[in-house]
Design a protein around this motif. Sequence first.
Motif, PDB file in Angstrom:
ATOM      1  N   GLY A 280       0.816  -1.207   0.000  1.00 50.09           N
ATOM      2  CA  GLY A 280       0.000   0.000   0.000  1.00 50.09           C
ATOM      3  C   GLY A 280       0.850   1.257   0.000  1.00 50.09           C
ATOM      4  N   ALA A 281       1.922   1.272   0.815  1.00 48.49           N
ATOM      5  CA  ALA A 281       2.810   2.437   0.863  1.00 48.49           C
ATOM      6  C   ALA A 281       3.488   2.658  -0.488  1.00 48.49           C
ATOM      7  N   THR A 282       3.871   1.591  -1.160  1.00 49.36           N
ATOM      8  CA  THR A 282       4.495   1.709  -2.483  1.00 49.36           C
ATOM      9  C   THR A 282       3.509   2.283  -3.498  1.00 49.36           C
ATOM     10  N   GLU A 283       2.270   1.813  -3.452  1.00 46.05           N
ATOM     11  CA  GLU A 283       1.243   2.338  -4.356  1.00 46.05           C
ATOM     12  C   GLU A 283       0.979   3.816  -4.075  1.00 46.05           C
ATOM     13  N   LEU A 284       0.962   4.181  -2.802  1.00 39.00           N
ATOM     14  CA  LEU A 284       0.718   5.573  -2.430  1.00 39.00           C
ATOM     15  C   LEU A 284       1.858   6.469  -2.899  1.00 39.00           C
ATOM     16  N   GLU A 285       3.084   5.979  -2.829  1.00 39.53           N
ATOM     17  CA  GLU A 285       4.227   6.752  -3.337  1.00 39.53           C
ATOM     18  C   GLU A 285       4.061   7.043  -4.828  1.00 39.53           C
ATOM     19  N   GLN A 286       3.567   6.069  -5.586  1.00 41.83           N
ATOM     20  CA  GLN A 286       3.338   6.282  -7.011  1.00 41.83           C
ATOM     21  C   GLN A 286       2.253   7.332  -7.235  1.00 41.83           C
ATOM     22  N   ARG A 287       1.224   7.306  -6.409  1.00 41.27           N
ATOM     23  CA  ARG A 287       0.137   8.296  -6.507  1.00 41.27           C
ATOM     24  C   ARG A 287       0.662   9.692  -6.231  1.00 41.27           C
ATOM     25  N   LEU A 288       1.513   9.850  -5.225  1.00 48.72           N
ATOM     26  CA  LEU A 288       2.090  11.161  -4.918  1.00 48.72           C
ATOM     27  C   LEU A 288       3.017  11.629  -6.037  1.00 48.72           C
ATOM     28  N   GLU A 289       3.780  10.704  -6.591  1.00 44.85           N
ATOM     29  CA  GLU A 289       4.682  11.051  -7.687  1.00 44.85           C
ATOM     30  C   GLU A 289       3.899  11.535  -8.904  1.00 44.85           C
ATOM     31  N   ASP A 290       2.793  10.863  -9.228  1.00 44.53           N
ATOM     32  CA  ASP A 290       1.949  11.277 -10.351  1.00 44.53           C
ATOM     33  C   ASP A 290       1.380  12.672 -10.114  1.00 44.53           C
ATOM     34  N   LEU A 291       0.982  12.947  -8.867  1.00 43.37           N
ATOM     35  CA  LEU A 291       0.419  14.258  -8.541  1.00 43.37           C
ATOM     36  C   LEU A 291       1.449  15.359  -8.754  1.00 43.37           C
ATOM     37  N   LEU A 292       2.674  15.150  -8.273  1.00 43.53           N
ATOM     38  CA  LEU A 292       3.703  16.180  -8.400  1.00 43.53           C
ATOM     39  C   LEU A 292       4.122  16.352  -9.857  1.00 43.53           C
ATOM     40  N   ARG A 293       4.097  15.267 -10.624  1.00 43.81           N
ATOM     41  CA  ARG A 293       4.490  15.370 -12.029  1.00 43.81           C
ATOM     42  C   ARG A 293       3.451  16.175 -12.818  1.00 43.81           C
ATOM     43  N   SER A 294       2.185  15.979 -12.518  1.00 42.76           N
ATOM     44  CA  SER A 294       1.126  16.681 -13.248  1.00 42.76           C
ATOM     45  C   SER A 294       0.806  18.054 -12.671  1.00 42.76           C
ATOM     46  N   GLY A 295       1.302  18.346 -11.465  1.00 43.40           N
ATOM     47  CA  GLY A 295       1.059  19.647 -10.841  1.00 43.40           C
ATOM     48  C   GLY A 295      -0.023  19.571  -9.784  1.00 43.40           C
ATOM     49  N   LEU A 296       0.148  20.318  -8.699  1.00 44.20           N
ATOM     50  CA  LEU A 296      -0.781  20.241  -7.579  1.00 44.20           C
ATOM     51  C   LEU A 296      -2.190  20.684  -7.949  1.00 44.20           C
ATOM     52  N   THR A 297      -2.300  21.635  -8.905  1.00 41.96           N
ATOM     53  CA  THR A 297      -3.647  22.108  -9.256  1.00 41.96           C
ATOM     54  C   THR A 297      -4.474  21.026  -9.932  1.00 41.96           C
ATOM     55  N   SER A 298      -3.823  19.979 -10.422  1.00 45.02           N
ATOM     56  CA  SER A 298      -4.581  18.883 -11.033  1.00 45.02           C
ATOM     57  C   SER A 298      -5.406  18.137 -10.000  1.00 45.02           C
ATOM     58  N   ALA A 299      -5.084  18.329  -8.717  1.00 45.12           N
ATOM     59  CA  ALA A 299      -5.832  17.645  -7.661  1.00 45.12           C
ATOM     60  C   ALA A 299      -7.274  18.138  -7.576  1.00 45.12           C
ATOM     61  N   GLU A 300      -7.538  19.367  -8.074  1.00 49.18           N
ATOM     62  CA  GLU A 300      -8.894  19.908  -7.997  1.00 49.18           C
ATOM     63  C   GLU A 300      -9.891  19.068  -8.781  1.00 49.18           C
ATOM     64  N   SER A 301      -9.459  18.494  -9.904  1.00 44.04           N
ATOM     65  CA  SER A 301     -10.371  17.736 -10.748  1.00 44.04           C
ATOM     66  C   SER A 301     -10.398  16.260 -10.410  1.00 44.04           C
ATOM     67  N   GLY A 302      -9.609  15.859  -9.410  1.00 40.71           N
ATOM     68  CA  GLY A 302      -9.526  14.435  -9.094  1.00 40.71           C
ATOM     69  C   GLY A 302      -9.834  14.117  -7.658  1.00 40.71           C
ATOM     70  N   THR A 303     -10.801  14.843  -7.059  1.00 38.25           N
ATOM     71  CA  THR A 303     -11.118  14.636  -5.644  1.00 38.25           C
ATOM     72  C   THR A 303     -11.574  13.204  -5.376  1.00 38.25           C
ATOM     73  N   GLY A 304     -12.356  12.642  -6.304  1.00 36.22           N
ATOM     74  CA  GLY A 304     -12.852  11.291  -6.106  1.00 36.22           C
ATOM     75  C   GLY A 304     -11.753  10.260  -6.047  1.00 36.22           C
ATOM     76  N   SER A 305     -10.644  10.531  -6.743  1.00 36.51           N
ATOM     77  CA  SER A 305      -9.549   9.560  -6.743  1.00 36.51           C
ATOM     78  C   SER A 305      -8.906   9.439  -5.373  1.00 36.51           C
ATOM     79  N   TRP A 306      -8.971  10.501  -4.548  1.00 37.32           N
ATOM     80  CA  TRP A 306      -8.424  10.419  -3.194  1.00 37.32           C
ATOM     81  C   TRP A 306      -9.230   9.435  -2.363  1.00 37.32           C
ATOM     82  N   ASP A 307     -10.551   9.451  -2.521  1.00 40.17           N
ATOM     83  CA  ASP A 307     -11.383   8.487  -1.795  1.00 40.17           C
ATOM     84  C   ASP A 307     -11.038   7.063  -2.218  1.00 40.17           C
TER      85      ASP A 307
END
Length: 453
Positions: free
Chosen positions: A153-180
């Motif tokens: 799970g921690a490894t998968e979460l690291e990949q999720r954080l890496e994808d977020l930083l690569r695409s930019g923090l503002t991309s998180a606004e359109s992906g709220t459901g993915s956090w759930d």
Amino acid sequence: MNPQGERWTTDQVLALAPDEASRKAGGKLAAPGPWSETGADEGAVWGQCKGSGKKPYQTVVDIKGPAFKCSCPSRKFPCKHALGLLLLWAGDGGEVTAGEPSAWAGEWLAGRRERAERQAGAPSGAAAPPRAPADPEAAKRRAERRMQRIGAGATELEQRLEDLLRSGLTSAESGTGSWDETAARMVDAQAPGLASRVRELSSVVASGPDWPARLLEECALLHLLDQGFLGIERLPGPLAATVRSRVGLTTEAADLLTGPGAATVRDRWLVLAQQDSDDGKLITRRIFLRGERTGRMALHLSFGGSPGRPLDLALPPGLVLDADLAYYPGARPLRATLGERHAPAAPGPVPPGGGIDAALAAYGDALRDDPWLDSWPVVLTDVTPIPSHDGKGWQLADADGESALPLDPRCLGRTSLWQLAAISGGAPITVFGECGHRGFLPLTVWDPAPVSL
């Protein structure tokens, strides 16, 4: 001690209330009208309260616990009937007289004392049948499988954080459901601590000005926790224990008290605050204590909320308890479980404390050991609540006016803030609360008796 034991004050009773509505409802029942068959002795108070049905509610309080039992269907502990009975007793108007418990009250009290004697190793009738010994090899295999799941799970979460930083923090606004979805994946990985932090990330997104900066801070802390767990075998023992608890791996309270290497701290523990929170499914009770001799802070957590799982332990602020505590392992131990009590709880003194600078230093020292720590419990003395210079908040100022600490924004608009200002009246006060990166969250103020906020 009088025949009914040392009476509590009204403030001590009200401090037990889980919320303001319970305080008001309990206050309405603090009159002899609805009560019958009331009585008290050195260890308990009992009575029957007339309700909406034909059969009155049977209410009993073990004041040495304290612990509560009521036949009403309320999920709150203590319920309004227990609060009303205690307020009636505390008023000492002669309505609650000394005597022997009713049969229903005596049965419950005897059961509690029998269990306490068994836990202390004293003979009291037939012993409970011993549990079958656990298979250590099977337990080891289960622990290894869970560690593997959390690691995945921690490894998968690291990949999720890496994808977020690569695409930019503002991309998180359109992906709220993915956090759930990610939080659900952490639950599947048996890492509830990681799941909770992921949900916090979703609440930061678009939460106000500068939210990307706050999101980056939370992502950094989550990344640090991931990396700490993935490299846990290289961490010092206390820090490794902190990481394990942060991801959701817990230690059984019984193991702390009686397991290999168990160590307890005996002291006279002053109760600083008792706070209940309810998420609709579970009630969490937080009781803060401070050792009179050691000066150590401690936090006792208990969970309940259903008729079959009541919150048994209740300790109003201002009491002092001669008891053993066992701390959960960690780099900066705070959470503890209650062991043997050596004497009944009794009224205690106003706690010693310090100024603003000392409080900030205490939080800084704790944060150095545990970087995921939101706050640290402190007692402030000779501080005065005053409005902030910008008029948008409040702060606590030292007596000399040299230092000030902003109040946590979570208390703005609450009655607790106005209680604090009213009790102070512009004069210095002693207040206990949590000092953290959001500011200071007041929980109890002494006037001179403790008042829960």
